[in-house]
Write a protein that holds these residues in place. Structure first.
Motif, short mmCIF file in Angstrom:
data_model
loop_
_atom_site.label_atom_id
_atom_site.label_comp_id
_atom_site.label_asym_id
_atom_site.label_seq_id
_atom_site.Cartn_x
_atom_site.Cartn_y
_atom_site.Cartn_z
N GLU B 331 81.56 34.99 -18.49
CA GLU B 331 81.06 33.77 -17.88
C GLU B 331 80.53 34.06 -16.48
O GLU B 331 79.47 33.58 -16.10
N ALA B 334 77.11 35.68 -16.61
CA ALA B 334 76.09 34.72 -17.07
C ALA B 334 75.70 33.77 -15.93
O ALA B 334 74.52 33.53 -15.67
N VAL B 335 76.72 33.25 -15.23
CA VAL B 335 76.46 32.32 -14.14
C VAL B 335 75.68 33.01 -13.02
O VAL B 335 74.72 32.46 -12.47
N THR B 353 71.47 34.32 -20.60
CA THR B 353 72.30 34.63 -21.76
C THR B 353 72.88 36.03 -21.61
O THR B 353 72.20 36.94 -21.13
N TYR B 372 77.67 34.13 -23.90
CA TYR B 372 77.77 33.16 -22.80
C TYR B 372 76.36 32.70 -22.44
O TYR B 372 75.45 33.52 -22.31
N ALA B 374 74.34 30.23 -19.63
CA ALA B 374 74.47 29.46 -18.39
C ALA B 374 73.15 28.79 -18.04
O ALA B 374 72.08 29.36 -18.25
N THR B 376 71.52 26.46 -14.72
CA THR B 376 71.80 25.97 -13.37
C THR B 376 70.56 25.36 -12.73
O THR B 376 69.43 25.76 -13.04
N THR B 381 76.12 23.94 -12.28
CA THR B 381 75.96 25.03 -13.24
C THR B 381 76.83 24.78 -14.46
O THR B 381 77.99 24.41 -14.34
N CYS B 383 78.21 26.53 -18.02
CA CYS B 383 78.27 27.78 -18.79
C CYS B 383 79.05 27.53 -20.07
O CYS B 383 80.15 26.98 -20.04
N HIS B 385 80.56 29.06 -23.81
CA HIS B 385 80.97 30.27 -24.51
C HIS B 385 80.89 30.02 -26.01
O HIS B 385 81.33 28.99 -26.51
#
Lengths: 418, 418
Positions: B331, B334-335, B353, B372, B374, B376, B381, B383, B385
């Motif tokens: 995560e 991804a973020v 991704t 994952y 994300a 934003t 944001t 995310c 899973h």
């Protein structure tokens, strides 16, 4: 042996989906040396299914039926066939357990209607489905073999060769005709020209049949030989291959199951080379193709989809003046993109595309379909200019394939162009 | 009206060529409100042609037959049909003159067998071919209309709408059944569950037929109504739509010809928003989908396929420590990728991704299919899973569609989930 094919589904009779199962099954049957005397498609409808089966049973030694075996209400093939022949349905507990296990393994919620997939007509035997939850079954109706399998093309491509053909082979028994085929894969040659190039080859004399399969932007030429004598069959096929190769060599990129992305991947990985890709008009399709290959992370370092001019400058170091002076769609920009992505990624090779995929954005000097493709290893740079016709998606596809093929030729020949 | 389609040619029963004429004709017939009850294909063979015609004549109000009208020896459709119904053939001198003129105009050498194309069964009327030398013909056999046209797909696409459909319309005359349909497009719901969710709706009572069309990773649910009364048909379809929407709402992303990429494109463009995409496991497929939309350069600023860890750090500013501590598939990464690509591209939105597409690379803690995604906008944001099953290509596809749908929901609802 004489085969009838019946595909079932409203998506077929509504014209919503093209029936690719029938031709696949026909090809497979022909490879075995069997003839297909009729192919039929009907909707998810009791009455039409029965009528079609009657026709097939009347005129064929065996039938391959696909579709309508799923869990939903419109999947009625099993019930329709049982009804047609006055057979009762029974629940196959072993299959039920297998399907339940599969649902559990994939964490799919079990619903009451899912059990439908374990119901079979009495007197039938099941056909295992290695890639899905709907099993098939086979019935012997007064000597005519009816095989019934699910209609999902991906499943048909497994269950027919693995489950159906062996059953039919047993039935066909003695005939035993040796059949083998090879496929040549070409890029950049129109079908009519391929046909013309091969027109002086006496395929018939060699007992070889020729099929052209356009798979945009490629053309696949399949040579098939059927002969009781395996040695003669192989010799004739080899001779036909040799004559075809001589006439098409410049345009052949691979054979049989080869794909361009797989070939590029194999060469790069085996030589320990790395690649970075900068895409404008192909919009990520080259990266997508390459990353379809398992293990591509070994050579594919990064891709950049530089759609804006800012991203071409920021990410690839293309000087703003180059874009300004020559335009974003130009040889100069393509070359700078390839060099830039290679340099920033520190890879052995860099490739780049820039062009106008349309339908808007074309000008008199640079019409829709104008594409530049550059490949560089830091010392030598190739840039090719193309003028494609076709629509937006096709321009993306043909440009991506050419980019991979220019790289492939560069890798195997030390230079990209003839 | 009830249509049967018969396509003739050895190239079909050998599986060498996929039959695209049948689905084209079916689509055209469905648009007219007619039903296709059977589609058949047979080889260039007297006997098989007759048997197939018998079947069609028995169960259909009209037949559309294609193929086998050319000048070569294997073009035997006209002779086979004449034989089947005991009709003599006659030479149509007017058509003969037209064909000869066409040969002269295109400087094609006239051969004796070319005259074959001007032979027609007695009692038939000709159907003009605007794009070729083989004319078609129409026969009325005890009230069943048989139209016969050449099989070249390019010619079928002209002669069927222009020559065949008007003839059939005259025949359909009085019945005038109104047909209309709507499609609901869903993501993230297995077919069996869709079926179950709709199981309490009395579609039959509304005269609405339901078709499920899995289009991985989507499912399309088509509702079709056929009714002599247009007002009632429309009301019933609307009612069926309303009931379906209530039951499936969470999973519906669009209707009819909508695609996820088109919807995202429309919202972004209309609001003047911009987007940058950072892809690892999807390998460029999100960028590819978005750039299939004409005009996507208005909102799609750049894509980065950050396959290596170095590229995640270089191009997206993902701190090496984040990758080291949490892993490239996490995560946190991804973020950081979504934030990084948004920041460097200076766009309104960033999506990212990262995952394991397989078939290798999975571990006990992070098996193949771990993904994952994300999204934003710099302030908020999201995310998500996922644990997908499926193969490498399918994991790329379903991840890309989810990424677009999470963004789409975020855009229309102010939040991504539910």
């Amino acid at each position: 042996m004489n085969i009838g094919i019946l595909t079932i589904g409203n998506e077929l009779t509504s014209g919503r989906v093209e029936d690719t199962n029938s031709s696949f099954i026909a090809r497979t049957a022909n490879t075995e040396g069997w003839q297909v005397s009729v192919m039929m498609s009907v909707g998810d409808n009791d009455d039409d299914i029965c009528k079609a089966l009657d026709h097939v049973l009347m005129f064929c030694d065996a039938a391959v039926v696909t579709g309508g075996l799923g869990p939903t209400v419109d999947d009625i093939t099993t019930v329709a066939i049982a009804k047609a022949y006055g057979l009762r349905l029974y629940m196959n507990e072993a299959v039920l357990a297998e399907i339940k296990a599969l649902y559990a393994r994939y964490r799919v919620e079990w619903t009451p209607n899912s059990a439908k997939q374990a119901m079979f007509p009495e007197g039938s035997e099941t056909i295992y489905n290695p890639v899905g939850t709907a099993w098939g079954f086979v019935l012997n109706m007064n000597g005519t073999i009816i095989t019934v399998v699910p209609g999902v093309p991906r499943e048909v491509r497994r269950i027919v060769p693995e489950g159906v053909i062996p059953l039919l082979r047993k039935e066909a028994g003695k005939e035993k005709i040796f059949t083998t085929s090879r496929t040549l894969k070409l890029l950049g040659m129109p079908e009519a020209k391929v046909d013309q190039a091969l027109s002086d080859v006496d395929f018939q004399g060699l007992g070889v049949s020729v099929g052209f399969y356009p798979r945009f932007p490629q053309i696949h030429v399949q040579l098939t030989v059927r002969d009781a004598d395996e040695v003669r069959a192989t010799a004739n096929l080899n001779q036909a291959m040799k004559l075809s190769q001589e006439r098409l060599s410049k345009h052949i990129f691979g054979y049989d199951n080869d794909t361009l992305e797989q070939l590029v991947s194999e060469i790069m990985t085996s030589r320990g080379l790395t690649l970075a890709v900068a895409e404008s008009c192909t919009g990520g399709l080259i990266a997508d193709l390459l990353t379809n290959v398992s293990g591509s992370s070994k050579f594919f370092e990064r891709g950049v989809v530089a759609y804006s001019n800012a991203s071409k400058t920021d990410l690839l170091g293309v000087p703003a003046e180059v874009i300004e002076q020559f335009g974003a769609v130009s040889e100069e920009t393509a070359v700078a993109m390839a060099a830039g992505v290679r340099q920033t990624a520190q890879t052995d090779f860099g490739i780049a595309t820039t062009g106008i995929a349309g339908p808007t954005g074309g000008t008199d000097k640079k019409p829709v379909g104008t594409v530049y493709i550059a490949v560089t290893d830091g010392r030598e740079t190739i840039c090719r200019h193309f003028s494609f016709r076709w629509d937006r998606r096709q321009i993306k596809e043909i440009s991506s394939h050419w980019a991979l093929d220019i790289l492939r030729r560069r890798l195997i020949e030390g230079k990209a162009d003839e």
